[in-house]
Design a protein around this motif. Sequence first.
Motif, PDB file in Angstrom:
ATOM      1  N   GLU A  55       0.660  -1.319   0.048  1.00  0.00           N
ATOM      2  CA  GLU A  55      -0.069   0.072   0.019  1.00  0.00           C
ATOM      3  C   GLU A  55       0.765   1.194   0.025  1.00  0.00           C
ATOM      4  O   GLU A  55       0.572   2.365  -0.822  1.00  0.00           O
ATOM      5  CB  GLU A  55      -0.931   0.207   1.216  1.00  0.00           C
ATOM      6  CG  GLU A  55      -1.788   1.094   1.211  1.00  0.00           C
ATOM      7  CD  GLU A  55      -2.812   1.285   0.285  1.00  0.00           C
ATOM      8  OE1 GLU A  55      -3.687   2.340   0.239  1.00  0.00           O
ATOM      9  OE2 GLU A  55      -3.105   0.146  -0.587  1.00  0.00           O
ATOM     10  N   GLU A  57       3.786   1.655  -1.230  1.00  0.00           N
ATOM     11  CA  GLU A  57       4.331   1.648  -2.433  1.00  0.00           C
ATOM     12  C   GLU A  57       3.503   2.334  -3.555  1.00  0.00           C
ATOM     13  O   GLU A  57       3.724   3.023  -4.268  1.00  0.00           O
ATOM     14  CB  GLU A  57       4.954   0.270  -3.120  1.00  0.00           C
ATOM     15  CG  GLU A  57       6.265  -0.032  -2.478  1.00  0.00           C
ATOM     16  CD  GLU A  57       6.597  -1.491  -2.485  1.00  0.00           C
ATOM     17  OE1 GLU A  57       5.995  -2.190  -3.475  1.00  0.00           O
ATOM     18  OE2 GLU A  57       7.586  -2.085  -1.992  1.00  0.00           O
ATOM     19  N   ARG A  58       2.336   1.702  -3.431  1.00  0.00           N
ATOM     20  CA  ARG A  58       1.198   2.246  -4.406  1.00  0.00           C
ATOM     21  C   ARG A  58       0.898   3.765  -4.086  1.00  0.00           C
ATOM     22  O   ARG A  58       0.786   4.585  -4.989  1.00  0.00           O
ATOM     23  CB  ARG A  58      -0.205   1.409  -4.119  1.00  0.00           C
ATOM     24  CG  ARG A  58      -1.431   1.817  -5.189  1.00  0.00           C
ATOM     25  CD  ARG A  58      -2.618   1.086  -4.743  1.00  0.00           C
ATOM     26  NE  ARG A  58      -3.100   1.495  -3.144  1.00  0.00           N
ATOM     27  CZ  ARG A  58      -3.947   2.797  -3.303  1.00  0.00           C
ATOM     28  NH1 ARG A  58      -4.016   3.481  -4.265  1.00  0.00           N
ATOM     29  NH2 ARG A  58      -4.203   3.300  -2.090  1.00  0.00           N
ATOM     30  N   GLU A  60       2.870   6.050  -3.134  1.00  0.00           N
ATOM     31  CA  GLU A  60       3.830   6.633  -3.456  1.00  0.00           C
ATOM     32  C   GLU A  60       4.083   6.718  -5.010  1.00  0.00           C
ATOM     33  O   GLU A  60       4.148   7.808  -5.602  1.00  0.00           O
ATOM     34  CB  GLU A  60       5.381   5.842  -3.180  1.00  0.00           C
ATOM     35  CG  GLU A  60       5.979   6.623  -1.831  1.00  0.00           C
ATOM     36  CD  GLU A  60       7.386   5.737  -1.652  1.00  0.00           C
ATOM     37  OE1 GLU A  60       8.152   5.546  -2.503  1.00  0.00           O
ATOM     38  OE2 GLU A  60       7.753   5.805  -0.483  1.00  0.00           O
ATOM     39  N   ARG A  61       3.407   5.816  -5.729  1.00  0.00           N
ATOM     40  CA  ARG A  61       3.252   5.872  -7.161  1.00  0.00           C
ATOM     41  C   ARG A  61       2.337   6.747  -7.483  1.00  0.00           C
ATOM     42  O   ARG A  61       2.620   7.590  -8.439  1.00  0.00           O
ATOM     43  CB  ARG A  61       3.185   4.293  -7.837  1.00  0.00           C
ATOM     44  CG  ARG A  61       4.393   3.463  -7.899  1.00  0.00           C
ATOM     45  CD  ARG A  61       4.284   2.340  -8.676  1.00  0.00           C
ATOM     46  NE  ARG A  61       2.806   1.484  -8.254  1.00  0.00           N
ATOM     47  CZ  ARG A  61       2.770   0.628  -7.362  1.00  0.00           C
ATOM     48  NH1 ARG A  61       3.916   0.007  -6.922  1.00  0.00           N
ATOM     49  NH2 ARG A  61       1.538   0.134  -6.969  1.00  0.00           N
ATOM     50  N   GLU A  62       1.043   6.555  -6.902  1.00  0.00           N
ATOM     51  CA  GLU A  62       0.075   7.547  -7.269  1.00  0.00           C
ATOM     52  C   GLU A  62       0.120   9.019  -6.907  1.00  0.00           C
ATOM     53  O   GLU A  62      -0.001   9.885  -7.836  1.00  0.00           O
ATOM     54  CB  GLU A  62      -1.416   7.131  -6.467  1.00  0.00           C
ATOM     55  CG  GLU A  62      -1.746   5.850  -7.040  1.00  0.00           C
ATOM     56  CD  GLU A  62      -3.238   5.472  -6.268  1.00  0.00           C
ATOM     57  OE1 GLU A  62      -3.563   6.383  -5.448  1.00  0.00           O
ATOM     58  OE2 GLU A  62      -3.789   4.367  -6.484  1.00  0.00           O
ATOM     59  N   GLY A  64       3.004  10.532  -7.071  1.00  0.00           N
ATOM     60  CA  GLY A  64       4.349  11.014  -7.500  1.00  0.00           C
ATOM     61  C   GLY A  64       5.570  11.106  -6.509  1.00  0.00           C
ATOM     62  O   GLY A  64       6.269  11.984  -6.735  1.00  0.00           O
ATOM     63  N   GLY A  65       5.600  10.235  -5.442  1.00  0.00           N
ATOM     64  CA  GLY A  65       6.489  10.583  -4.582  1.00  0.00           C
ATOM     65  C   GLY A  65       6.413  11.814  -3.567  1.00  0.00           C
ATOM     66  O   GLY A  65       7.487  12.325  -3.191  1.00  0.00           O
TER      67      GLY A  65
END
Length: 105
Positions: A55, A57-58, A60-62, A64-65
């Motif tokens: 979650e 990681e998801r 962070e990806r969504e 944009g960090g």
Amino acid sequence: MTSRDALLRAAMHRVLARMGHGVADAAAGFAVLVQDAPDRVRQEWDLFQEEVKAEAERLEREGGGRGVDEESSPASAVEEESLQTKIDQVRARVAELGIRIEERS
């Protein structure tokens, strides 16, 4: 002893015997659960940790960090306040409807 008495005693013995088997089966099932509990807790904990990592990681990806500093910017504070205001309005409306329903009852 009459046959009626023998029948009554036999029925009582069978009921007690069946109850004894039920209790023994329940105790055996409980013992298995107690033995498996540490493994199940460990498995559930590991699964939970994996889900949290996935979650994160998801998100962070969504996002944009985006870091924590960016989320506490003035723009996000205003947005958060706006959301809180909307939540408060919804709660007030729900409370009002609850009072109306109680008055009708």
